[in-house]
Design a protein around this motif. Structure first.
Motif, PDB file in Angstrom:
ATOM      1  N   ASP A  65      74.579  46.449 -25.080  1.00 59.50           N
ATOM      2  CA  ASP A  65      73.296  45.924 -24.603  1.00 59.50           C
ATOM      3  C   ASP A  65      72.270  47.030 -24.387  1.00 59.50           C
ATOM      4  OD1 ASP A  65      74.121  43.388 -24.836  1.00 59.50           O
ATOM      5  OD2 ASP A  65      74.402  42.993 -22.693  1.00 59.50           O
ATOM      6  N   ASN A  66      72.722  48.280 -24.225  1.00 58.89           N
ATOM      7  CA  ASN A  66      71.753  49.377 -24.197  1.00 58.89           C
ATOM      8  C   ASN A  66      71.012  49.405 -25.535  1.00 58.89           C
ATOM      9  OD1 ASN A  66      71.384  52.798 -24.157  1.00 58.89           O
ATOM     10  ND2 ASN A  66      70.968  51.678 -22.281  1.00 58.89           N
ATOM     11  N   GLY A  67      71.766  49.185 -26.601  1.00 60.37           N
ATOM     12  CA  GLY A  67      71.162  49.098 -27.935  1.00 60.37           C
ATOM     13  C   GLY A  67      70.290  47.862 -28.059  1.00 60.37           C
ATOM     14  N   GLY A  68      70.690  46.779 -27.386  1.00 64.05           N
ATOM     15  CA  GLY A  68      69.881  45.545 -27.386  1.00 64.05           C
ATOM     16  C   GLY A  68      68.522  45.799 -26.742  1.00 64.05           C
ATOM     17  N   ASP A  69      68.522  46.525 -25.616  1.00 64.51           N
ATOM     18  CA  ASP A  69      67.249  46.898 -24.969  1.00 64.51           C
ATOM     19  C   ASP A  69      66.373  47.643 -25.974  1.00 64.51           C
ATOM     20  OD1 ASP A  69      68.439  46.028 -22.615  1.00 64.51           O
ATOM     21  OD2 ASP A  69      68.761  48.037 -21.788  1.00 64.51           O
ATOM     22  N   ALA A  70      67.018  48.599 -26.670  1.00 60.69           N
ATOM     23  CA  ALA A  70      66.277  49.470 -27.582  1.00 60.69           C
ATOM     24  C   ALA A  70      65.717  48.666 -28.763  1.00 60.69           C
ATOM     25  CB  ALA A  70      67.195  50.583 -28.084  1.00 60.69           C
ATOM     26  N   ALA A  71      66.511  47.715 -29.291  1.00 60.58           N
ATOM     27  CA  ALA A  71      66.057  46.923 -30.444  1.00 60.58           C
ATOM     28  C   ALA A  71      64.855  46.066 -30.056  1.00 60.58           C
ATOM     29  CB  ALA A  71      67.208  46.050 -30.949  1.00 60.58           C
ATOM     30  N   LEU A  72      64.902  45.516 -28.847  1.00 61.01           N
ATOM     31  CA  LEU A  72      63.782  44.679 -28.400  1.00 61.01           C
ATOM     32  C   LEU A  72      62.533  45.544 -28.189  1.00 61.01           C
ATOM     33  CD1 LEU A  72      62.839  41.902 -27.729  1.00 61.01           C
ATOM     34  CD2 LEU A  72      63.830  42.122 -25.430  1.00 61.01           C
ATOM     35  N   LEU A  73      62.738  46.726 -27.628  1.00 61.07           N
ATOM     36  CA  LEU A  73      61.607  47.648 -27.452  1.00 61.07           C
ATOM     37  C   LEU A  73      61.011  48.005 -28.815  1.00 61.07           C
ATOM     38  CD1 LEU A  73      59.863  49.571 -25.706  1.00 61.07           C
ATOM     39  CD2 LEU A  73      61.677  51.275 -25.966  1.00 61.07           C
ATOM     40  N   ALA A  74      61.887  48.213 -29.808  1.00 60.26           N
ATOM     41  CA  ALA A  74      61.392  48.542 -31.160  1.00 60.26           C
ATOM     42  C   ALA A  74      60.471  47.436 -31.667  1.00 60.26           C
ATOM     43  CB  ALA A  74      62.586  48.731 -32.108  1.00 60.26           C
ATOM     44  N   ALA A  75      60.891  46.178 -31.461  1.00 58.95           N
ATOM     45  CA  ALA A  75      60.067  45.047 -31.926  1.00 58.95           C
ATOM     46  C   ALA A  75      58.728  45.035 -31.191  1.00 58.95           C
ATOM     47  CB  ALA A  75      60.819  43.735 -31.708  1.00 58.95           C
ATOM     48  N   MET A  76      58.784  45.277 -29.869  1.00 59.79           N
ATOM     49  CA  MET A  76      57.543  45.243 -29.073  1.00 59.79           C
ATOM     50  C   MET A  76      56.591  46.359 -29.492  1.00 59.79           C
ATOM     51  SD  MET A  76      59.011  44.609 -25.268  1.00 59.79           S
ATOM     52  CE  MET A  76      59.483  43.005 -24.647  1.00 59.79           C
ATOM     53  N   LEU A  77      57.146  47.552 -29.681  1.00 55.74           N
ATOM     54  CA  LEU A  77      56.297  48.689 -30.058  1.00 55.74           C
ATOM     55  C   LEU A  77      55.699  48.474 -31.445  1.00 55.74           C
ATOM     56  CD1 LEU A  77      58.386  51.735 -28.748  1.00 55.74           C
ATOM     57  CD2 LEU A  77      56.072  51.076 -28.036  1.00 55.74           C
ATOM     58  N   ALA A  78      56.523  47.944 -32.350  1.00 56.15           N
ATOM     59  CA  ALA A  78      56.030  47.715 -33.715  1.00 56.15           C
ATOM     60  C   ALA A  78      54.868  46.724 -33.679  1.00 56.15           C
ATOM     61  CB  ALA A  78      57.163  47.212 -34.604  1.00 56.15           C
ATOM     62  N   SER A  79      55.014  45.657 -32.864  1.00 54.70           N
ATOM     63  CA  SER A  79      53.899  44.696 -32.881  1.00 54.70           C
ATOM     64  C   SER A  79      52.684  45.224 -32.124  1.00 54.70           C
ATOM     65  CB  SER A  79      54.319  43.305 -32.398  1.00 54.70           C
ATOM     66  OG  SER A  79      55.022  43.413 -31.225  1.00 54.70           O
ATOM     67  N   ALA A  80      52.863  46.284 -31.346  1.00 57.05           N
ATOM     68  CA  ALA A  80      51.683  46.895 -30.701  1.00 57.05           C
ATOM     69  C   ALA A  80      51.066  47.972 -31.588  1.00 57.05           C
ATOM     70  CB  ALA A  80      52.081  47.475 -29.354  1.00 57.05           C
ATOM     71  N   GLY A  81      51.561  48.117 -32.822  1.00 61.43           N
ATOM     72  CA  GLY A  81      50.927  49.039 -33.759  1.00 61.43           C
ATOM     73  C   GLY A  81      51.590  50.405 -33.853  1.00 61.43           C
ATOM     74  N   TYR A  82      52.678  50.626 -33.129  1.00 61.87           N
ATOM     75  CA  TYR A  82      53.383  51.911 -33.236  1.00 61.87           C
ATOM     76  C   TYR A  82      54.159  51.941 -34.550  1.00 61.87           C
ATOM     77  CZ  TYR A  82      52.342  52.876 -28.322  1.00 61.87           C
ATOM     78  OH  TYR A  82      51.700  53.132 -27.133  1.00 61.87           O
ATOM     79  N   LEU A 129      57.744  60.701 -30.179  1.00 62.08           N
ATOM     80  CA  LEU A 129      58.516  60.219 -29.024  1.00 62.08           C
ATOM     81  C   LEU A 129      59.865  59.709 -29.535  1.00 62.08           C
ATOM     82  CD1 LEU A 129      58.408  59.412 -25.946  1.00 62.08           C
ATOM     83  CD2 LEU A 129      57.689  57.151 -26.717  1.00 62.08           C
ATOM     84  N   ILE A 130      60.902  59.935 -28.737  1.00 59.91           N
ATOM     85  CA  ILE A 130      62.242  59.429 -29.107  1.00 59.91           C
ATOM     86  C   ILE A 130      62.759  58.571 -27.952  1.00 59.91           C
ATOM     87  CG2 ILE A 130      64.637  60.102 -29.663  1.00 59.91           C
ATOM     88  CD1 ILE A 130      63.450  62.752 -30.812  1.00 59.91           C
ATOM     89  N   ILE A 131      63.348  57.438 -28.314  1.00 62.98           N
ATOM     90  CA  ILE A 131      63.935  56.546 -27.301  1.00 62.98           C
ATOM     91  C   ILE A 131      65.452  56.552 -27.502  1.00 62.98           C
ATOM     92  CG2 ILE A 131      64.046  54.181 -26.398  1.00 62.98           C
ATOM     93  CD1 ILE A 131      61.219  55.260 -26.227  1.00 62.98           C
ATOM     94  N   ASP A 132      66.175  56.783 -26.412  1.00 63.38           N
ATOM     95  CA  ASP A 132      67.639  56.798 -26.478  1.00 63.38           C
ATOM     96  C   ASP A 132      68.204  55.501 -25.913  1.00 63.38           C
ATOM     97  OD1 ASP A 132      70.394  57.270 -26.108  1.00 63.38           O
ATOM     98  OD2 ASP A 132      69.991  58.219 -24.170  1.00 63.38           O
ATOM     99  N   GLY A 133      68.678  54.656 -26.808  1.00 67.02           N
ATOM    100  CA  GLY A 133      69.345  53.424 -26.389  1.00 67.02           C
ATOM    101  C   GLY A 133      70.728  53.345 -27.023  1.00 67.02           C
ATOM    102  N   LEU A 134      71.425  54.487 -27.088  1.00 72.19           N
ATOM    103  CA  LEU A 134      72.759  54.474 -27.721  1.00 72.19           C
ATOM    104  C   LEU A 134      73.807  53.872 -26.795  1.00 72.19           C
ATOM    105  CD1 LEU A 134      72.974  57.909 -29.589  1.00 72.19           C
ATOM    106  CD2 LEU A 134      72.939  55.616 -30.605  1.00 72.19           C
ATOM    107  N   PHE A 135      73.973  54.474 -25.632  1.00 75.24           N
ATOM    108  CA  PHE A 135      74.962  53.966 -24.669  1.00 75.24           C
ATOM    109  C   PHE A 135      74.352  53.978 -23.281  1.00 75.24           C
ATOM    110  CE2 PHE A 135      77.289  56.415 -27.916  1.00 75.24           C
ATOM    111  CZ  PHE A 135      77.921  55.352 -28.558  1.00 75.24           C
ATOM    112  N   GLY A 136      74.716  52.968 -22.505  1.00 72.94           N
ATOM    113  CA  GLY A 136      74.256  52.904 -21.124  1.00 72.94           C
ATOM    114  C   GLY A 136      75.444  52.963 -20.190  1.00 72.94           C
TER     115      GLY A 136
END
Ligand SMILES: NC(=O)C1=CN([C@@H]2O[C@H](COP(=O)(O)OP(=O)(O)OC[C@H]3O[C@@H](n4cnc5c(N)ncnc54)[C@H](O)[C@@H]3O)[C@@H](O)[C@H]2O)[C@H](O)CC1
Ligand SMILES: [K+]
Length: 512
Positions: A65-82, A129-136
């Motif tokens: 689920d740490n990866g799940g957090d990261a995947a959702l953040l990826a979607a949010m950032l992408a739709s904000a133009g990142y 910027l780097i986001i670490d969502g490998l393991f929580g």
């Protein structure tokens, strides 16, 4: 400088078991917005604060689920133009929340990138910027294989190119309960510049390796209320959890502030006694005796100190600080036995701890000692007292300190990055927040022991004295680093007046 005050709720430290219980309670409430959505939204807020203009972001996402957090953040950032590249290391089944996150990610403009593409890069990393969502908090073994290679590559690039790294919940590879890199020297962890941690603060973000891996720690409670049966097991030791000093009466005299005997000073080691004694003097003890086993020195800079042969000092009611430069000779052991038998409130440091670890009769004598005491081991002294290895102590500093408190029925200050404080009786531990590597130099331990002695002499309990001393000692070093006296070349002697300043400031703030 003003003391930073941290919101009270952020001071509480929860073990992973308590965080899991909070997660469960929240799941049971079936809130319309899942914790994962709230975690990703919190991460989005942090990213847009640190980097308001859309730029290039690399996201690492693991199998849980740490990866799940990261995947959702990826979607949010992408739709904000990142511009988002996401590197997924998936294995096994995904939770329902994670599945939903990955689905949103795959429908976004975030690009999948293979780990091998990143580990093969020996040049420039094209990210801001780097986001670490490998393991929580689900990390269950040392990170190895491709994940380890990926972390190594990211650490190297982020250090060389100064790319900020935000760890989601905990830097991958670090234990949330202990702050140790899982696997010790065989393990690896992300070196984050920021850690955004969810639901509650965690001990592993504040001690042991955390100082080198967690960076700036930010807690987001995800709007989950903590139910009464989920309890913190420790708190941070910082400006707003410190005990007050007893008020000094107008009608007072030197006898009102207690006497301290520093007991140490084998040949060649009188400096340790003088450092502890000067600190006791500068931090408010009424009278300070410097008892030296062999190396009788006079402190001409501080003639207030009563320097004398330790063997000739007749004990009365003084607080005893035993150990600085005491050595481990037979005469040192004989003196230590005499001091313990007097049953005064004591601080045991340095060679007093080494003698205690070696000699069963001293251990038995300490069991008969009913007055309060503080033991101040560094990890090697703790290892000797516990008969553990240093690696075992450092792998779980909280467990080591609490075992010492239980075994020696003493307040314990386990020194080192994020000093851990424990008291007997399974009460809450504390992790000290002040201090920096400037303290890693000879004599600073003697200063801490002398400071504990002075605070005890002025009437603080052993626990309060330990908490306040630890914090003052660290904050003095922090202040000195701010004015350029450290981190390189800070001497233990320079800490002493800085401790006096911090203590007087603490007293003044308490009177506001
Ligand atoms: N608890 C919360 O408040 C919230 C949790 N969220 C996030 O979820 C993680 C915890 O998720 P979980 O799935 O339990 O664990 P992880 O993601 O940390 O990883 C487990 C996953 O990884 C495998 N694994 C464990 N160790 C290793 C290893 N060394 N090498 C390879 N694989 C490993 C394990 O088998 C599992 O498959 C928490 O930290 C939060 O980020 C929420 O979304 C918000 C609320
Ligand atoms: K992480």
């Amino acid at each position: 400088m003003p003391y930073p005050l941290i919101p009270a709720a952020h001071l509480r430290l929860y073990p992973v078991s308590a965080i899991r219980a909070m997660e469960q309670a929240s799941d049971n409430q079936q809130a319309p917005v899942s914790l994962m959505e709230r975690a990703a939204a919190a991460a989005m807020r942090l990213v847009t604060t640190l980097m308001p203009e859309p730029g290039a972001v690399l996201i690492l996402a693991g199998p849980g689920d740490n990866g799940g957090d990261a995947a959702l953040l990826a979607a949010m950032l992408a739709s904000a133009g990142y511009s988002v590249d996401i590197c997924a290391l998936l294995s096994g089944a995904l939770s329902a929340d994670s599945q939903a996150s990955w689905q949103r990610c795959s429908h976004s403009s975030a690009r999948r990138i293979q780990a091998e593409q990143l580990t093969a890069v020996h040049g420039y990393f094209p990210y801001q910027l780097i986001i670490d969502g490998l393991f929580g908090i689900g990390l269950s073994r040392p990170v190895s294989g491709l994940a380890a290679d990926l972390i190594r590559a990211v650490n190297r690039a982020s250090e060389l190119q100064r790319i900020p790294v935000i760890a989601l919940d905990i830097p991958s590879g670090l234990s949330a309960d202990t702050g140790a890199v899982v696997g010790g020297t065989q393990g690896i962890a992300i070196r984050a510049s920021h850690t955004l941690s969810f639901l509650g603060n965690k001990p592993g973000l504040h001690t042991a390796d955390a100082k080198d891996y967690a960076g700036h720690v930010i807690i987001d409670f995800l709007e989950a209320s903590v139910s009464a049966d989920v309890r913190e097991t420790g708190v941070l030791n910082c400006a707003n959890t410190l005990p007050a000093m007893p008020k000094r009466a107008g009608n007072s005299h030197k006898g009102s502030f207690g006497d301290v005997l520093i007991a140490g000073g084998a040949a060649g080691m009188s400096g340790a006694v003088l450092l502890a004694a000067r600190t006791a003097l500068f931090s408010g003890a009424g009278r300070v005796y410097a008892g030296m086993l062999e190396a009788i020195a006079t402190d001409y800079l501080h003639p207030e100190l009563m320097c004398r042969p330790l063997q000739q000092h007749v004990l009365q009611k003084e607080i005893i600080v035993a150990g600085p430069g005491l050595g481990q000779s037979d005469s040192a052991a004989t003196e230590l036995a005499r001091l313990i038998a007097a049953n005064h409130t004591m601080v045991l440091d340095a060679d007093a701890l080494n003698l205690l670890a070696q000699q069963t009769p001293l251990q038995s004598a300490l069991q008969q000692h009913t007055a309060e005491k503080i033991l101040t081991p560094h990890p090697l002294e703790a290892a000797r007292l516990l008969n553990w290895t240093v690696a075992e102590v450092q792998a779980d500093r909280i467990a080591a300190a609490s075992e010492l408190a239980h075994r020696y029925q003493s307040v314990i200050i386990l020194k080192g990055a994020g000093s851990v404080l424990c008291q007997p009786g399974n009460a809450q531990y504390r992790i000290n927040t002040s201090g920096n590597p400037a303290l890693a130099t000879g004599g600073t331990g003697d200063v801490l022991a002398g400071l504990c002695g002075a605070l005890l002499a002025q009437g603080l309990t052993a626990w309060d004295a330990a908490c306040l001393a630890c914090w003052l000692h660290g904050t003095a070093a922090d202040d000195l680093c701010l004015n350029g006296t450290g981190p390189v070349g800070l001497t233990a002697s320079e800490l002493i007046p800085a401790i006096r300043r911090a203590l007087n400031q603490h007293i003044a703030l308490g009177q506001l």
